[in-house]
Design an enzyme around this catalytic site. Structure first.
Site, PDB file in Angstrom:
ATOM      1  N   ARG A 249      53.134 -67.227  31.509  1.00 56.60           N
ATOM      2  CA  ARG A 249      52.675 -67.997  30.305  1.00 56.60           C
ATOM      3  C   ARG A 249      53.172 -68.537  29.074  1.00 56.60           C
ATOM      4  O   ARG A 249      53.732 -69.844  28.624  1.00 56.60           O
ATOM      5  CB  ARG A 249      51.699 -67.782  30.349  1.00 56.60           C
ATOM      6  CG  ARG A 249      50.170 -68.593  30.218  1.00 56.60           C
ATOM      7  CD  ARG A 249      48.971 -67.502  30.472  1.00 56.60           C
ATOM      8  NE  ARG A 249      48.340 -67.505  31.121  1.00 56.60           N
ATOM      9  CZ  ARG A 249      48.151 -67.563  32.232  1.00 56.60           C
ATOM     10  NH1 ARG A 249      46.641 -68.475  32.024  1.00 56.60           N
ATOM     11  NH2 ARG A 249      47.234 -66.958  33.055  1.00 56.60           N
TER      12      ARG A 249
ATOM     13  N   ASP B 100      48.411 -54.022  33.809  1.00 56.58           N
ATOM     14  CA  ASP B 100      47.599 -55.824  33.039  1.00 56.58           C
ATOM     15  C   ASP B 100      47.293 -56.553  33.238  1.00 56.58           C
ATOM     16  O   ASP B 100      47.196 -57.702  32.674  1.00 56.58           O
ATOM     17  CB  ASP B 100      48.874 -55.711  31.432  1.00 56.58           C
ATOM     18  CG  ASP B 100      49.783 -56.236  32.198  1.00 56.58           C
ATOM     19  OD1 ASP B 100      49.870 -56.796  33.801  1.00 56.58           O
ATOM     20  OD2 ASP B 100      50.922 -56.032  31.469  1.00 56.58           O
TER      21      ASP B 100
ATOM     22  N   GLU C 228      50.848 -46.932  34.887  1.00 56.52           N
ATOM     23  CA  GLU C 228      51.726 -47.659  33.886  1.00 56.52           C
ATOM     24  C   GLU C 228      51.034 -47.663  32.730  1.00 56.52           C
ATOM     25  O   GLU C 228      50.798 -49.125  32.111  1.00 56.52           O
ATOM     26  CB  GLU C 228      52.102 -49.262  34.194  1.00 56.52           C
ATOM     27  CG  GLU C 228      53.146 -49.480  33.505  1.00 56.52           C
ATOM     28  CD  GLU C 228      53.581 -51.006  34.070  1.00 56.52           C
ATOM     29  OE1 GLU C 228      54.156 -50.790  34.704  1.00 56.52           O
ATOM     30  OE2 GLU C 228      53.074 -52.441  33.573  1.00 56.52           O
TER      31      GLU C 228
ATOM     32  N   GLU D 287      47.349 -60.550  29.310  1.00 55.24           N
ATOM     33  CA  GLU D 287      48.538 -59.027  29.338  1.00 55.24           C
ATOM     34  C   GLU D 287      48.329 -57.965  28.453  1.00 55.24           C
ATOM     35  O   GLU D 287      47.653 -56.897  28.745  1.00 55.24           O
ATOM     36  CB  GLU D 287      49.342 -59.642  30.201  1.00 55.24           C
ATOM     37  CG  GLU D 287      49.609 -59.432  31.235  1.00 55.24           C
ATOM     38  CD  GLU D 287      49.364 -61.545  30.954  1.00 55.24           C
ATOM     39  OE1 GLU D 287      50.459 -61.811  30.356  1.00 55.24           O
ATOM     40  OE2 GLU D 287      49.471 -61.919  32.680  1.00 55.24           O
TER      41      GLU D 287
ATOM     42  N   HIS E 270      59.435 -69.060  40.496  1.00 54.66           N
ATOM     43  CA  HIS E 270      58.187 -68.409  40.683  1.00 54.66           C
ATOM     44  C   HIS E 270      57.287 -69.817  41.748  1.00 54.66           C
ATOM     45  O   HIS E 270      57.762 -71.127  41.023  1.00 54.66           O
ATOM     46  CB  HIS E 270      57.891 -68.177  39.637  1.00 54.66           C
ATOM     47  CG  HIS E 270      56.681 -67.775  39.905  1.00 54.66           C
ATOM     48  ND1 HIS E 270      54.998 -67.716  39.974  1.00 54.66           N
ATOM     49  CD2 HIS E 270      56.415 -66.078  39.574  1.00 54.66           C
ATOM     50  CE1 HIS E 270      54.655 -66.999  39.734  1.00 54.66           C
ATOM     51  NE2 HIS E 270      54.873 -66.207  39.399  1.00 54.66           N
TER      52      HIS E 270
ATOM     53  N   HIS F 152      58.542 -66.930  34.437  1.00 47.51           N
ATOM     54  CA  HIS F 152      57.626 -67.683  34.899  1.00 47.51           C
ATOM     55  C   HIS F 152      56.861 -67.266  34.626  1.00 47.51           C
ATOM     56  O   HIS F 152      55.178 -67.351  34.495  1.00 47.51           O
ATOM     57  CB  HIS F 152      57.115 -66.476  36.317  1.00 47.51           C
ATOM     58  CG  HIS F 152      57.150 -65.368  36.041  1.00 47.51           C
ATOM     59  ND1 HIS F 152      57.202 -64.247  35.438  1.00 47.51           N
ATOM     60  CD2 HIS F 152      55.591 -64.239  36.110  1.00 47.51           C
ATOM     61  CE1 HIS F 152      56.917 -63.163  36.150  1.00 47.51           C
ATOM     62  NE2 HIS F 152      55.656 -63.280  36.089  1.00 47.51           N
TER      63      HIS F 152
HETATM   64  N1  UDP Z   1      60.923 -59.667  42.207  1.00 46.51           N
HETATM   65  C1  UDP Z   1      61.460 -59.807  43.965  1.00 46.51           C
HETATM   66  N2  UDP Z   1      61.552 -61.107  43.872  1.00 46.51           N
HETATM   67  C2  UDP Z   1      61.543 -62.216  43.000  1.00 46.51           C
HETATM   68  C3  UDP Z   1      61.485 -61.751  42.370  1.00 46.51           C
HETATM   69  C4  UDP Z   1      60.772 -60.778  41.375  1.00 46.51           C
HETATM   70  O1  UDP Z   1      60.767 -59.510  44.772  1.00 46.51           O
HETATM   71  O2  UDP Z   1      61.928 -63.638  43.963  1.00 46.51           O
HETATM   72  C5  UDP Z   1      60.328 -58.484  42.019  1.00 46.51           C
HETATM   73  C6  UDP Z   1      61.087 -57.731  40.573  1.00 46.51           C
HETATM   74  O3  UDP Z   1      62.445 -57.177  41.338  1.00 46.51           O
HETATM   75  C7  UDP Z   1      60.152 -57.098  40.026  1.00 46.51           C
HETATM   76  C8  UDP Z   1      58.958 -58.013  40.383  1.00 46.51           C
HETATM   77  O4  UDP Z   1      58.965 -58.599  41.252  1.00 46.51           O
HETATM   78  O5  UDP Z   1      60.091 -55.816  40.610  1.00 46.51           O
HETATM   79  C9  UDP Z   1      58.376 -58.744  39.736  1.00 46.51           C
HETATM   80  O6  UDP Z   1      57.076 -59.495  39.101  1.00 46.51           O
HETATM   81  P1  UDP Z   1      57.233 -60.575  37.959  1.00 46.51           P
HETATM   82  O7  UDP Z   1      57.904 -60.671  37.820  1.00 46.51           O
HETATM   83  O8  UDP Z   1      55.919 -61.413  39.288  1.00 46.51           O
HETATM   84  O9  UDP Z   1      55.762 -59.379  37.413  1.00 46.51           O
HETATM   85  P2  UDP Z   1      55.669 -58.568  35.758  1.00 46.51           P
HETATM   86  O10 UDP Z   1      56.894 -57.577  35.737  1.00 46.51           O
HETATM   87  O11 UDP Z   1      56.520 -60.142  35.178  1.00 46.51           O
HETATM   88  O12 UDP Z   1      54.932 -58.571  35.616  1.00 46.51           O
END
Ligand code: UDP
Length: 374
Positions: free
Chosen positions: A216, A101, A123, A137, A247, A214
């Protein structure tokens, strides 16, 4: 799509950490099954993405280099579409695969659609039900559905959502989410780096809370309230610790440093590599997060998760009992934390869970469906 092609060419587009984690196994499976695979990075994020490109050994064939400081979704989309127009015209794939997304994924779907190139959406079918939350998203994923030819749904719930929106059943495959492929692969060998191993060792007598935030929608008072509640919770109980990979977004850094900096048993960390993050998930007592990917990962490790968001597009984790949706209220977070601390029934009940999001074979299913359809 009704093309038949003897040696299909598939371009795979990503630009952020979660897209790469989820598409890396698909790229590997596509290559293994004989698909000519071209990788395109938008570089929507750069510093966060680079370690993952290295860890997954991904070769970038085309880098759109769209990132700028303070970029807005329109900045990212306009640069990505303009640059993709050139790259996709040159590469001429049979299909462009996008994931999830992000603005990168939406830009990819628009650019491919306008060039008459098929779009595959990994997804597909996630919905929060609120078009402005998560922003942008939720709207990105709805628009990608309208533009895509092939839809890879992680769960049957996602498939039903797509069908209810008029997507043809024959273009949907329920594949699971390839994040589970990635985490199982890394979990086999995952070892924390030396510094993190030391931290894990030094907090070994405590119940560790792993925090990520992290998004928004969390910026500002919501995040400040949650971090204050967590600080008070840790300060008032000596057997707790908080580990927070922060983040790089300045909206997160500033608040994290001012509310949690210098507090005993609170550890503010740089963003972690995947092996390190998995090690922290495994070592945690409880996870508090607004991340999408973390909701999909926690069940594989039997870890309880408090989702600090108003809604979730991943109700499967809540239905499985692994996650609890806290809502947009730090008071509610306080209540959930105190309850989990005082009565570990829930924590203990999630230890042996089947992951509703996948079994580690999603990438293979995605690629086989592509081979059937193009
Ligand atoms: N993740 C990571 N290191 C970190 C924080 C998150 O490897 O310090 C991984 C986590 O395992 C997951 C992904 O990053 O698979 C999630 O990314 P993020 O939270 O940025 O995005 P979202 O999933 O909310 O789109």
């Amino acid at each position: 799509m009704s093309r038949k092609n003897k040696s299909p060419k598939v371009a795979v587009l990503f630009g952020t950490r979660p897209e790469l984690i989820k598409l890396a196994p698909v790229i590997a499976a596509a290559k293994k099954l004989g698909i000519d695979t071209v990788t395109i990075s938008s570089s929507q994020h750069t510093d966060l993405l680079k370690p993952f490109i290295d860890a997954f050994s991904i070769r970038i064939d085309h880098d759109l280099r769209v990132m700028r400081a303070g970029q807005s979704p329109n900045d990212v989309a306009s640069r990505a579409i303009a640059r993709l127009d050139r790259v996709l015209t040159e590469v001429r794939p049979d299909l462009l695969l996008v994931q999830g997304d992000t603005t990168t994924a939406l830009a990819g779907a628009i650019a491919a659609f306008n060039l008459g190139i098929g779009v595959g959406h990994v997804e597909a079918g996630l919905r929060s039900g609120d078009r402005k939350n998560p922003f942008p998203e939720e709207m990105n994923r709805r628009l990608i559905t309208r533009l895509a030819d092939l839809h890879f749904a992680a769960t049957t719930h996602n498939r039903e959502t797509l069908i209810a929106e008029g997507v043809s059943k024959s273009n949907i495959a329920v594949t699971g989410n390839p994040v589970v492929d990635s985490l199982l692969r890394f979990a086999e060998t995952a070892k924390p780096n030396r510094q993190l191993a030391k931290l894990i060792e030094s907090t070994s007598g405590t119940r560790r809370i792993l925090l990520t935030t992290h998004r928004r929608e969390s910026f500002g008072s919501a995040m400040e309230g949650n971090l204050r509640v967590l600080r008070e919770f840790i300060e008032s109980r000596a057997d707790l610790s908080l580990l927070f990979p922060v983040h790089p977004n300045p909206n997160v850094r500033k608040v994290a440093n001012s509310i949690l900096g210098g507090i005993d048993r609170v550890f503010l960390l740089e963003p972690l590599g995947y092996s390190d993050f998995i090690a922290l998930v495994r070592g945690s007592w409880l996870i508090v997060s607004d991340s999408g990917g973390v909701q999909e990962e926690a069940p594989s490790f039997g870890k309880p998760l408090l989702v600090i968001r108003a809604n979730t597009e991943r109700p499967e984790a809540v239905e499985a009992g692994v996650a609890k949706l806290v809502g947009n209220s730090s008071k509610a977070l306080k209540g959930h934390l105190e309850h989990a601390y005082g009565d570990e029934t829930w924590i203990n009940s999630v230890k042996k869970q089947k992951n509703p999001f996948g079994d580690g074979r999603s990438a293979e299913r995605i690629v086989k469906f592509i081979l059937r359809k193009i």
